[in-house]
Write an enzyme that holds these catalytic residues in place. Sequence first.
Site, mmCIF file in Angstrom:
data_model
loop_
_atom_site.group_PDB
_atom_site.id
_atom_site.type_symbol
_atom_site.label_atom_id
_atom_site.label_comp_id
_atom_site.label_asym_id
_atom_site.label_seq_id
_atom_site.Cartn_x
_atom_site.Cartn_y
_atom_site.Cartn_z
ATOM 1 N N LYS A 91 0.809 -1.228 0.000
ATOM 2 C CA LYS A 91 0.000 0.000 0.000
ATOM 3 C C LYS A 91 0.841 1.276 0.000
ATOM 4 O O LYS A 91 0.433 2.300 -0.522
ATOM 5 C CB LYS A 91 -0.962 -0.008 1.176
ATOM 6 C CG LYS A 91 -2.082 -1.023 0.974
ATOM 7 C CD LYS A 91 -3.294 -0.673 1.785
ATOM 8 C CE LYS A 91 -4.469 -1.562 1.397
ATOM 9 N NZ LYS A 91 -4.253 -2.970 1.805
ATOM 10 N N GLU A 113 -9.781 6.907 3.654
ATOM 11 C CA GLU A 113 -10.705 5.957 4.265
ATOM 12 C C GLU A 113 -9.896 4.714 4.610
ATOM 13 O O GLU A 113 -8.859 4.447 3.991
ATOM 14 C CB GLU A 113 -11.815 5.583 3.282
ATOM 15 C CG GLU A 113 -11.484 4.468 2.259
ATOM 16 C CD GLU A 113 -10.342 4.800 1.294
ATOM 17 O OE1 GLU A 113 -10.096 5.994 1.065
ATOM 18 O OE2 GLU A 113 -9.701 3.857 0.780
ATOM 19 N N SER A 379 1.610 -9.864 -1.091
ATOM 20 C CA SER A 379 1.227 -8.451 -0.927
ATOM 21 C C SER A 379 1.600 -7.869 0.428
ATOM 22 O O SER A 379 1.830 -6.663 0.551
ATOM 23 C CB SER A 379 -0.270 -8.274 -1.179
ATOM 24 O OG SER A 379 -1.027 -9.121 -0.345
#
Length: 395
Positions: A91, A113, A379
């Site tokens: 991310k 968010e 990930s």
Amino acid sequence: MSSKYNVDEQGMYGRFGGAWIPEMLQPNIDNLKNVYLDIINTEEFQKEYLELLKDYVGRPTPLYYAKRLSEKYNTHVYLKREDLNHTGAHKINNTIGQILVARKMGKKRIIAETGAGQHGVATATVCALMGLKCVVYMGALDIERQAPNVARMKMLGAEVKAATSGNQTLKDATNEALRDWICNPEDTFYIIGSVVGPHPYPDMVARFQSIISKEIKVQFKEKTGSEYPDYVVACVGGGSNAAGTFYHFLDDEQVKLVAVEASGLGINSGETAATIALGDVGIIHGSKTFLMQDEDGQIVEPYSISAGLDYPGIGPQHAHLKDTDRAIFLDATDQEALDFALEITRLEGIIPAMESAHAFVVLTKLNIAPNQSVVITMSGRGDKDMSTYMKRFNL
Ligand SMILES: *Cc1c(COP(=O)(O)O)cnc(C)c1O
């Protein structure tokens, strides 16, 4: 990279995408749409972005040949180690990029968010790095469930605001963030955490995550001498790590793209997040895509053991990759992902994020030949999932 699988001039991926937003958001979106490519493509931006990825995030992440996993499944398995990034997942590739765009646009205040808190932490991190004010919207229920990430965001200096409408989860947090943006168009930049939302977000986020496939290409060639892996694989929630894993392979049609969504307790259990398997076309958070909805068009609450995968929609590019049969979509249940999480840990000494473990069903669900090679994007790391693992594995 221009590709028929990338966004067109109108912000569409085939029949998906676009910007289906309230009129009051239009100026913010238009403004971003008009400047994002010019900003990203400058030499100055690329230099700073790539330097931060190198020295702050720790890139390039390794492409690791997983020897024991390869022996077990009788094929060649390579892991793209996004779990080794600063803050523990992919991310941050995106939040670093977006905060540089925000700063270039003269914005002083960042909103985001978050569901499980992973994107919130990645955003709070880059806000601390840049000295910008950060407000993270999070469902009240998620705030209760994800105490460690809430504490991280607060320690990083972010304000965590509770979304108390609806089911008090990610969808409601997103609505609150959009409302905030409408009220504060001048000084505020909205950092979205996946390849979702109105154009240009899906494209912008995919570009920032495309560093994953850019590195895979070089590293795979270095390691094997051959140009293309047979498969590149990633889990999909909104689809950002998958979009980044696919990006530079989109036009290499000999490379099979595989996306794995979470089917929770099973596709037909009612407790699932298998959007591609079950969804139909609708609009969610400003984008036309597949989503899980009932007969009245109400969004169905998704479920998965992994908080990062329980999104009721999917990025519009993935919907288009489904439409065009460019990508193969698989699904993994909670149990299948848990079994793989333990197996990867015991075979390779790598504890994966619950989300990442879903991707590995490719090894049992597709017929991969012994001489073929599979690149799976890891990930994130499993630290955040230890309480789940402790419960499920009786640790
Ligand atoms: C958030 C998250 C995901 C899912 O998000 P995508 O946008 O689909 O990539 C997957 N893995 C990890 C570790 C995450 O934190």
